[in-house]
Design an enzyme around this catalytic site. Structure first.
Site, PDB file in Angstrom:
ATOM      1  CG  HIS A   1      36.045  18.349  14.682  1.00  0.00           C
ATOM      2  ND1 HIS A   1      36.598  19.606  14.731  1.00  0.00           N
ATOM      3  CD2 HIS A   1      34.879  18.424  15.369  1.00  0.00           C
ATOM      4  CE1 HIS A   1      35.785  20.418  15.407  1.00  0.00           C
ATOM      5  NE2 HIS A   1      34.740  19.724  15.806  1.00  0.00           N
TER       6      HIS A   1
ATOM      7  CD  GLU B   1      33.667  18.964  25.529  1.00  0.00           C
ATOM      8  OE1 GLU B   1      33.960  20.057  26.082  1.00  0.00           O
ATOM      9  OE2 GLU B   1      33.210  18.893  24.377  1.00  0.00           O
TER      10      GLU B   1
END
Lengths: 347, 335
Positions: free
Chosen positions: B141, B72
């Site tokens: 998540h 990322e």
């Protein structure tokens, strides 16, 4: 066409001149900082001039670079104007960033200079992105990331190299190993003999060059650029160099001895290249002195320009945040909700 | 007649899901501007972990629907570099919880470059990411982190609650020259609604939308809680007249619309899936107090996650996640 052709006498003189300009600029910046005229702090590039000038001269003018907190040399090597740079160090409106960036954030995106950067290791992902953009548009452009030995320990540097290698992007990763990451010696930060061994993990060419020799850096970058535009992907270059001044001005430098500094000063990249040009008959000793005096005079003019430049109006603090107009900025300008309720109740 | 039908289609609407609305927004903008590209983990071959970009790879090239390594910081940073050099990247961060991995490039590069450089660069990047609990995905998540980005100067943050808002705002985000974070709540991808089909349909960033008009209580909601609040309003419609606003844009924030509603109803519930402390709720209430203090008939109510992470076990997850029942209870306390 390379920015400066090192094969020609004119090119060699210009390369020498740019290194002298960097030296003069940073000497002046150091003096003016010590005098209290330049706010904040400054990180000087003195001793490393051959890296920036060798690299940027071998690039083409449209190529991109990303820089570091020690960015003055990269700016001058990329052709930025010293008066607007010095004005930026002074925090003046006439500076490259209208006084909003200062020493650590000088940028000229139109000139391909994507910014000095206060975050160690932040430049390589940006360079990978610039290389991606150039590749997607089919442009004959490369992006070169300057970063320090300290940045080689940063995860995002490795991520950037991995992306550029995996995608075969026209990027060049140039680590300036000046032997210290801030105040800690390079051998206490890495378990590699040569930082260029990093390249092996990404299956790209990697080599170490003498960063005190502008010709060596130039040739390495010229070859890397050719690989990049031919679609052969990135190259990792380690320039073996040395920082003559502290990490920042005022650094008391407990991490090294004067003897070490003096040993590296005897390898001064500017003197070495000047001597070579004199030996080759490109310049006389007098011409070298004239070139140096002219560089110093230009920087004195730049400092005078900065001194006489304009302080930004306080209202400019609220400008340049967004392309669009954001009501919050006018509503809260001045530090709190305006007495009239700001723009939110203007109807 | 056929000409008339075609004309009405161009300016008409179509029922679609939030997922389809986001996909169509990207498809239209990719077709409209060749500088636009999408990159992220599994966005191409896989079609996105929630199938949002499914089919785009078939319509565009691998170059423009670009699968990335799980990296990322690297690919978001590359998006910043590409945006500074003339591209318009859409970067997908699979789960908003992963934004932490790429935070340096967000806070010190993307958000600051334009300002630090004296306005001399644009930053036309869109970050799409998924937020929210409700599917047993556990703490790493399921987070709702949009407050961080709405708070950080230099960024734009939007969080749509309907398919139309999703499409219109995403298209505006992609066309914007500023960095826009686009927060998708993963539990409303299947929610359907009417969406304009005109390829030039966009919605202005910075404007809230009154989704249901009412007289007694205003609910200012985001994302999944827009639908939950509409359900609550409907359920209570015999007893209390509830106005429901989809805030849509977290920064800039449409103070005018929410204050106008407060002036009408005098009572406000703020419903957002962020943790309650220092959240969107706090900023919305502050705007109301600053601009409409004397219209408040009761202390505002906040509905959100009670300062915990999102736990795994369904019984625990349902305990902390706000829903229509929580909004209903808040309205009843006020009405």
């Amino acid at each position: 066409m390379v920015t400066i052709d090192i094969e020609t006498d004119d090119g060699q003189r210009e390369i020498l001149r740019r290194m002298m300009l960097i030296r003069a600029f940073d000497n002046e910046a150091g003096d003016r900082f010590a005098d209290g005229e330049i706010p904040g702090f400054v990180h000087l590039y003195i001793g490393e001039e051959a890296v920036g000038v060798g690299a940027c001269s071998a690039l083409e003018p449209d190529d991109y670079i990303t820089s570091t907190h020690r960015g003055h040399g990269h700016c001058i090597a990329k052709g930025l104007e010293t008066d607007k740079m010095m004005a930026e160090l002074y925090g003046k409106r006439e500076g490259y960033c209208n006084g909003k960036g200062g020493s650590m954030h000088i940028a000229d995106v139109d000139a391909g200079m994507l910014g000095a950067n206060g975050i160690v290791g932040a430049g390589p992902p940006l360079a990978t992105g610039a290389a991606l953009s150039a590749a997607q548009k089919g442009e004959d452009r490369v992006a070169l990331a300057f970063f320090g030995d300290g940045a080689v320990a940063q995860g995002q540097v490795h991520e950037a190299i991995n992306l550029a290698s995996t995608w075969g992007l026209p990027a060049i990763f140039l680590v300036e190993n000046n032997k210290f990451g801030e105040g800690t010696p390079v051998e206490k930060q890495h378990n590699l003999e040569n930082l260029s061994e990093t390249a092996e993990a990404y299956d790209i060419p990697g080599f170490t060059v003498n960063g005190m020799d502008v010709t060596a850096v130039y040739e390495a970058v010229e070859a890397a650029r050719e690989r990049a535009v031919n679609g052969d992907g990135p190259t990792f270059i380690e320039a073996d160099t040395y920082r003559y001044r502290g990490h920042f001005e005022g650094d008391h430098q407990p991490y090294r001895d004067d003897d070490d500094i003096e040993a590296w000063q005897r390898r001064c990249p500017i003197d070495a290249f000047a001597n070579r040009l004199v030996d080759a008959g490109v310049l006389t000793e007098d011409e070298v002195d004239e070139l140096r005096a002219a560089a110093e005079a230009e920087i004195e003019d730049a400092a005078a320009f900065a001194e006489n430049a304009t302080d930004p109006d306080p209202s400019e603090a609220y400008e340049d945040m967004y392309d669009v107009s954001v009501p919050e900025l006018s509503t809260y300008a001045g530090g709190s909700l305006r007495a009239d309720g700001g723009s939110t109740t203007d109807q | 007649m056929s000409t008339d039908t075609s004309t009405s289609n161009v300016s008409g609407t179509e029922s679609m899901t939030v997922r389809e609305a986001i996909r169509e927004a990207m498809r239209e903008e990719l077709a409209r501007d060749e500088d636009v590209f999408l990159m992220g983990e599994d966005v191409g071959l896989f079609g996105g972990v929630f199938d949002v970009s499914d089919g785009l790879l078939a319509d565009f090239s691998e170059d423009r629907i670009r699968d990335t390594p799980i990296s990322e910081a690297g690919f978001l940073g590359a998006g910043v570099g590409a945006a500074a050099t003339g591209s318009r990247p859409i970067v997908e961060i699979m789960f908003s919880d992963f934004l932490g991995v790429s935070m340096e490039q967000t806070m010190n590069q993307m958000a600051k470059m334009r300002y630090m450089f004296g306005g001399k660069t644009e930053m036309p990047i869109t970050i799409r990411t998924t937020e929210g609990g409700g599917m047993g995905a556990a703490s790493q998540h399921s987070g709702t982190v949009h407050t961080w980005f709405a708070h950080f100067p230099g960024l734009i943050a939007v969080a749509p609650g309907t398919p139309a808002a999703a499409k219109g705002l995403l298209k505006s985000a992609i066309r914007s020259n500023d960095p826009v974070f686009f927060f998708e709540n993963k539990m409303i991808y299947e929610q359907t609604g009417e969406v304009p089909t005109d390829p030039d349909f966009t919605l202005p960033i910075g404007e809230a939308s009154v989704e249901r008009t009412g007289e007694d209580v205003t609910v200012i909601a985001t994302q999944r809680l827009v639908g939950e609040s509409l359900d609550a309003a409907e359920e209570l419609s015999d007893q209390v007249s509830v106005e429901v606003i989809d805030l849509r844009s977290l920064y800039p924030l449409d103070t005018e619309t929410i204050v106008a509603s407060l002036e009408k109803t005098g009572r406000v519930v703020v419903a957002d899936e962020s943790p309650l402390s220092y959240g969107v709720h706090a900023e919305v209430v502050t705007r109301l107090v600053e601009n409409g203090f004397y219209s408040l008939d009761a202390p505002p109510e906040r509905v959100g996650v009670p300062d915990t992470h999102i736990p795994f076990s369904p019984s625990l997850e349902q305990e902390v996640l706000p829903d229509a029942a929580d909004v209903t209870a808040a309205i009843e306390r006020l009405a």
